[in-house]
Design a protein around this motif. Structure first.
Motif, PDB file in Angstrom:
ATOM      1  N   MET A  32       9.245 -21.251  35.101  1.00 10.78           N
ATOM      2  CA  MET A  32       8.336 -20.447  34.704  1.00 10.78           C
ATOM      3  C   MET A  32       8.421 -19.038  35.097  1.00 10.78           C
ATOM      4  O   MET A  32       7.968 -18.185  34.352  1.00 10.78           O
ATOM      5  CB  MET A  32       7.122 -20.693  35.578  1.00 10.78           C
ATOM      6  CG  MET A  32       6.604 -22.263  35.308  1.00 10.78           C
ATOM      7  SD  MET A  32       6.377 -22.506  33.542  1.00 10.78           S
ATOM      8  CE  MET A  32       5.377 -21.187  33.002  1.00 10.78           C
ATOM      9  N   LEU A  33       9.536 -18.679  36.059  1.00 14.16           N
ATOM     10  CA  LEU A  33      10.074 -17.303  36.210  1.00 14.16           C
ATOM     11  C   LEU A  33      10.654 -16.740  35.064  1.00 14.16           C
ATOM     12  O   LEU A  33      10.610 -15.649  34.605  1.00 14.16           O
ATOM     13  CB  LEU A  33      10.654 -17.176  37.665  1.00 14.16           C
ATOM     14  CG  LEU A  33      11.338 -15.792  37.856  1.00 14.16           C
ATOM     15  CD1 LEU A  33      10.126 -14.568  37.997  1.00 14.16           C
ATOM     16  CD2 LEU A  33      12.237 -15.732  39.052  1.00 14.16           C
ATOM     17  N   ILE A 203       0.688 -14.549  29.218  1.00 13.30           N
ATOM     18  CA  ILE A 203       1.157 -13.988  30.746  1.00 13.30           C
ATOM     19  C   ILE A 203       0.258 -14.442  31.621  1.00 13.30           C
ATOM     20  O   ILE A 203       0.551 -15.134  32.594  1.00 13.30           O
ATOM     21  CB  ILE A 203       0.754 -12.664  30.584  1.00 13.30           C
ATOM     22  CG1 ILE A 203       2.083 -11.961  30.086  1.00 13.30           C
ATOM     23  CG2 ILE A 203       1.125 -12.062  32.312  1.00 13.30           C
ATOM     24  CD1 ILE A 203       3.346 -12.094  30.392  1.00 13.30           C
ATOM     25  N   PRO A 204      -1.157 -14.566  31.368  1.00 17.95           N
ATOM     26  CA  PRO A 204      -2.126 -15.526  32.502  1.00 17.95           C
ATOM     27  C   PRO A 204      -1.744 -16.920  32.507  1.00 17.95           C
ATOM     28  O   PRO A 204      -1.426 -17.745  33.662  1.00 17.95           O
ATOM     29  CB  PRO A 204      -3.314 -15.313  31.964  1.00 17.95           C
ATOM     30  CG  PRO A 204      -3.316 -14.200  30.951  1.00 17.95           C
ATOM     31  CD  PRO A 204      -2.058 -14.110  30.254  1.00 17.95           C
ATOM     32  N   LEU A 210       3.356 -20.562  37.533  1.00 15.33           N
ATOM     33  CA  LEU A 210       4.454 -20.028  38.011  1.00 15.33           C
ATOM     34  C   LEU A 210       3.807 -20.343  39.702  1.00 15.33           C
ATOM     35  O   LEU A 210       4.529 -20.880  40.328  1.00 15.33           O
ATOM     36  CB  LEU A 210       4.681 -18.498  37.943  1.00 15.33           C
ATOM     37  CG  LEU A 210       5.661 -18.238  38.997  1.00 15.33           C
ATOM     38  CD1 LEU A 210       6.914 -18.591  38.819  1.00 15.33           C
ATOM     39  CD2 LEU A 210       5.778 -16.508  38.612  1.00 15.33           C
ATOM     40  N   SER A 211       2.575 -19.977  39.814  1.00  9.07           N
ATOM     41  CA  SER A 211       2.071 -20.343  41.079  1.00  9.07           C
ATOM     42  C   SER A 211       1.833 -21.755  41.459  1.00  9.07           C
ATOM     43  O   SER A 211       2.064 -22.225  42.759  1.00  9.07           O
ATOM     44  CB  SER A 211       0.503 -19.663  41.353  1.00  9.07           C
ATOM     45  OG  SER A 211      -0.339 -20.262  40.414  1.00  9.07           O
ATOM     46  N   ALA A 212       1.611 -22.509  40.291  1.00 11.49           N
ATOM     47  CA  ALA A 212       1.335 -23.996  40.720  1.00 11.49           C
ATOM     48  C   ALA A 212       2.901 -24.806  40.859  1.00 11.49           C
ATOM     49  O   ALA A 212       2.912 -26.122  41.710  1.00 11.49           O
ATOM     50  CB  ALA A 212       0.710 -24.677  39.437  1.00 11.49           C
ATOM     51  N   ARG A 216       6.964 -26.590  44.545  1.00  6.87           N
ATOM     52  CA  ARG A 216       7.917 -27.831  43.988  1.00  6.87           C
ATOM     53  C   ARG A 216       9.132 -27.525  43.579  1.00  6.87           C
ATOM     54  O   ARG A 216      10.134 -28.212  43.692  1.00  6.87           O
ATOM     55  CB  ARG A 216       6.977 -28.581  43.045  1.00  6.87           C
ATOM     56  CG  ARG A 216       7.715 -29.834  42.860  1.00  6.87           C
ATOM     57  CD  ARG A 216       6.362 -30.686  42.044  1.00  6.87           C
ATOM     58  NE  ARG A 216       5.799 -30.250  41.199  1.00  6.87           N
ATOM     59  CZ  ARG A 216       6.055 -30.244  39.598  1.00  6.87           C
ATOM     60  NH1 ARG A 216       7.378 -30.797  39.234  1.00  6.87           N
ATOM     61  NH2 ARG A 216       5.660 -29.692  38.767  1.00  6.87           N
ATOM     62  N   VAL A 217       9.113 -26.059  42.764  1.00 11.50           N
ATOM     63  CA  VAL A 217      10.230 -25.941  42.257  1.00 11.50           C
ATOM     64  C   VAL A 217      10.635 -24.347  42.874  1.00 11.50           C
ATOM     65  O   VAL A 217      10.192 -23.453  42.020  1.00 11.50           O
ATOM     66  CB  VAL A 217      10.281 -25.808  40.653  1.00 11.50           C
ATOM     67  CG1 VAL A 217      11.747 -25.443  39.995  1.00 11.50           C
ATOM     68  CG2 VAL A 217       9.870 -27.084  40.121  1.00 11.50           C
ATOM     69  N   PRO A 218      11.495 -24.301  43.684  1.00 11.52           N
ATOM     70  CA  PRO A 218      11.463 -22.988  44.547  1.00 11.52           C
ATOM     71  C   PRO A 218      12.264 -21.903  43.450  1.00 11.52           C
ATOM     72  O   PRO A 218      13.110 -22.348  42.964  1.00 11.52           O
ATOM     73  CB  PRO A 218      12.389 -23.421  45.721  1.00 11.52           C
ATOM     74  CG  PRO A 218      11.991 -24.741  45.867  1.00 11.52           C
ATOM     75  CD  PRO A 218      11.912 -25.500  44.692  1.00 11.52           C
TER      76      PRO A 218
END
Length: 306
Positions: A32-33, A203-204, A210-212, A216-218
């Motif tokens: 997501m990043l 983007i939203p 990304l926050s979710a 779990r995926v650092p």
């Protein structure tokens, strides 16, 4: 002929985006990043483009008043497609990723034409076009069952087939996004504005995902240190692909546009796979994989041209 050549060249940018984003994902870990970075690059690129061509940023959103709700979902669909490609690339390789998603695009295009979805003109699913869909599916099966390279020999055929099915669904998602973007582009009078708008809408959704997934995926921000500049250009390539499709269609029609872009993306992915460009794992070409590519192209021509 020049438009067709442009489409083939433009088609090469899609596998480039996929491999670049997959490379960046290997450094930062969280897809997501990577998606956020990609969309940021797209928005910046088209913002500059609009300022250069029009001298201002103006989006006539009032023209979308009264339009169906789905005119506001291409951003979300784009996120699904981008993240899906990031996940597909390391598991299937460039060629299989492209041909599986391309098959989904062709099949969804068949449904969109037949049922006149998303404001398109009706085009019945004739027998030749259905035969083309079957050919395309056979091509996916041939590519999925092709001999694996030594580095991926441990992957089971069942797992490969499941990833291919996922790739087809991701391609269907992209076909819907493209059709909606084309409709929005007609309504607001500029395909570049439609592409930019869908990127801003995304983007939203990206920030939410990304926050979710952050726990779990650092996220490895340290992976950004030492990253080469080209690793941040995936969004530029993706935006160029979407814009090329929107620009070509009015010039030469939907069928030649889709086929030229498909040929370009297939050839581009084969080159990236074979030589391992953008730090991609090498997947040398095989006869079975070549057969799958040919069947995909034949199926696409039957569906789009008949």
């Amino acid at each position: 002929m020049l438009y067709i050549l442009f489409g083939v060249i433009a088609g090469n940018v899609l596998p480039s985006q996929t491999s670049i984003n997959a490379c960046l994902r290997s450094r930062v870990n969280n897809p997501m990043l990577v998606t956020l970075i990609s969309y940021t690059a797209t928005i910046l690129t088209f913002t500059v483009g609009l300022l250069l061509t029009e001298g201002r940023l103006y989006f006539p959103l009032q023209r979308l008043t009264g339009e169906p709700f789905w005119v506001w979902v291409p951003g979300f669909l784009g996120v699904i497609f981008l993240v899906g490609n990031i996940l597909l690339f390391p598991n299937l390789g460039g060629v299989k990723t492209v041909i599986c998603t391309a098959t989904g695009q062709v099949l969804m295009g068949l449904l969109i034409d037949h049922f006149a979805l998303f404001g398109t003109a009706s085009r019945a699913a004739t027998l030749p076009r259905i035969a083309g869909a079957v050919l395309a599916l056979c091509g996916v099966a041939a590519a999925a069952l092709a001999k694996q390279s030594e580095s991926s020999a441990g992957k089971t055929q069942l797992r490969q087939l499941l990833w291919c099915v996922f790739g087809v669904l991701i391609g269907m998602d992209n076909a819907a996004q493209s059709a909606i973007n084309a409709h929005v582009g007609v309504i607001i009078g500029n395909p570049m504005k439609a592409t930019t708008l869908s990127s801003v809408e995304a983007i939203p959704w990206v920030l939410l995902m990304l926050s979710a997934t952050a726990k779990r995926v650092p996220i490895r921000l340290s992976g950004l240190r030492g990253a080469k500049p080209w690793m941040f250009l995936g969004g530029c390539f993706g935006g160029a692909y979407i814009l090329s499709n929107a620009w070509l269609t009015p010039k030469i029609g939907a069928s030649p546009s889709v086929i030229s872009l498909l040929i370009g993306s297939t050839l581009g992915s084969a080159i990236i796979d074979h030589f391992g460009f953008f730090h991609a794992e090498k997947h040398p070409g095989t006869r079975t994989k070549l057969l799958g590519i040919l069947l995909i192209l034949m199926g696409a021509m039957l569906i789009r041209l008949l």
